[in-house]
Write a protein that holds these residues in place. Structure first.
Motif, PDB file in Angstrom:
ATOM      1  N   HIS A 232     -11.041  -1.298  -7.593  1.00  0.00           N
ATOM      2  CA  HIS A 232      -9.694  -1.325  -8.170  1.00  0.00           C
ATOM      3  C   HIS A 232      -9.345  -2.638  -8.879  1.00  0.00           C
TER       4      HIS A 232
ATOM      5  N   ASP B 206      -1.558  -0.564  -9.029  1.00  0.00           N
ATOM      6  CA  ASP B 206      -1.637  -1.738  -8.160  1.00  0.00           C
ATOM      7  C   ASP B 206      -1.018  -2.964  -8.847  1.00  0.00           C
TER       8      ASP B 206
ATOM      9  N   VAL C 165       2.321   1.612  -3.520  1.00  0.00           N
ATOM     10  CA  VAL C 165       1.312   2.098  -4.477  1.00  0.00           C
ATOM     11  C   VAL C 165       1.092   3.600  -4.249  1.00  0.00           C
TER      12      VAL C 165
ATOM     13  N   HIS D 147      -6.566   1.378  -0.576  1.00  0.00           N
ATOM     14  CA  HIS D 147      -7.295   0.556  -1.551  1.00  0.00           C
ATOM     15  C   HIS D 147      -7.455  -0.880  -1.080  1.00  0.00           C
ATOM     16  N   ASP D 148      -6.486  -1.391  -0.327  1.00  0.00           N
ATOM     17  CA  ASP D 148      -6.556  -2.785   0.148  1.00  0.00           C
ATOM     18  C   ASP D 148      -6.869  -2.885   1.636  1.00  0.00           C
TER      19      ASP D 148
ATOM     20  N   SER E 150       0.831  -1.212   0.000  1.00  0.00           N
ATOM     21  CA  SER E 150       0.000   0.000   0.000  1.00  0.00           C
ATOM     22  C   SER E 150       0.863   1.259   0.000  1.00  0.00           C
TER      23      SER E 150
END
Ligand SMILES: [Fe+2]
Ligand SMILES: [Fe+2]
Length: 305
Positions: free
Chosen positions: A231, A258, A149, A177-178, A146
């Motif tokens: 995503h 990603d 990214v 995002h994760d 993360s």
């Protein structure tokens, strides 16, 4: 052991000000060690002159995370100024790790301040952020992924002359995002083999879980939570979780970054990290197959130079 108390990490003892610390006496009772509103003397911590285990009340956990975030944010500012990418990366990873350990709205919202520091100092100290990518780490974790990214998308946003506000939203979207993976069994995330169908379904749920977690946060921009959700979607409808073809611009950008990050850094035993050019060639195949936007892909390639 009563469940009202949790052990404090020794590395965080410096930072607890507003919340009290407790120790446990021989008969198992928790006794106040440091009252609210004061620091433990640094010398006491440095010389280990305190009970081996100290505890905080469970009800103070979120306040504790916020104190740790605030203290680490100050440290981050100084480290960026001192141009020490290794330390900067460690500090960002500690902040994100703390947050992902307890991914609730008030701790997640605390990342906003971290992103303020990163994007506002980036213009002055862009080398530090760029160099974050080249700091190697032994373990490839969701937190490391993360942060990488995030560093890549800030580079992209700068190349594209995004405003500070837009850069910040994009950076937060990347960092989070994760976030749904924080709620998925780590055995599945780190399995040194291909996943079974059931495990793969569980893993895919990090998108919807992330959306639900972020939906409770007070981020003004809905793109942050939509990025967590979208995503892994592809423009030809072959992605997940919903197989939609209409994907937000931000989720498309972060989707490409990603993939690139995962290909160039993934060191799980059954795959090997690739050279940037090879990774871009693989992503280009997906561009040709109309899964990714050609326009965004080209911009991303230029931002890497
Ligand atoms: Fe993901
Ligand atoms: Fe990811």
């Amino acid at each position: 052991m009563p469940t009202d108390y949790i052990q404090a990490r020794n590395s965080h003892l410096h930072f607890y000000q507003s919340i009290p610390l407790y120790h446990r006496n021989n008969d198992g009772r928790f006794i106040l060690y440091k009252p609210a509103g004061g620091n433990m003397a640094d010398i006491r911590i440095d010389q280990g002159r305190h009970p081996e285990k100290l505890y905080i009340k469970k009800t103070d956990k979120l306040a504790g995370i916020r104190e740790v975030q605030t203290a680490f944010n100050l440290k981050l500012k100084e480290e960026i100024r001192n141009q020490t990418p290794e330390r900067v990366k460690d500090t960002i990873m500690t902040i994100v790790e703390e947050t992902f350990n307890e991914p609730r709205s008030s701790s997640i919202e605390g990342l906003s301040k971290t992103m303020d520091i990163l994007v506002s100092d980036y213009t002055k100290e862009s080398n530090v952020i760029r160099n974050l990518l080249f700091v190697s780490h032994n373990d490839y974790t969701t937190v490391l992924h993360s942060v990488n990214v995030m560093a890549l998308v800030i580079g992209f946003a700068t190349h594209e002359n995004y405003s500070l506000a837009d850069k910040k939203v994009l950076g937060l979207g990347a960092l989070l995002h994760d976030v749904g993976k924080a709620k998925i069994d780590s055995k599945i995330l780190t399995a040194p083999r291909e996943l079974t169908d059931d495990e793969y379904d569980t893993m895919k749920a990090h998108t919807t879980i992330g959306y639900q977690v972020l939906n409770k946060c007070k981020f003004a921009d809905p793109d942050i939570k939509l990025t967590a959700l979208q995503h892994h979607e592809k423009l030809d409808g072959s992605g997940y979780p919903e197989g939609i073809k209409k994907i937000t611009e931000m989720a498309q950008v972060i989707g490409i970054v990603d993939c690139y990050e995962a290909l160039t850094n993934d060191d799980r035993p059954y795959r090997t990290a690739m050279e940037p050019f090879k990774a871009l060639t693989i992503i280009k195949d997906d561009v040709m197959a109309a899964k990714f936007s050609r326009r965004i892909f080209e911009k991303f390639c230029y931002s890497l130079i």
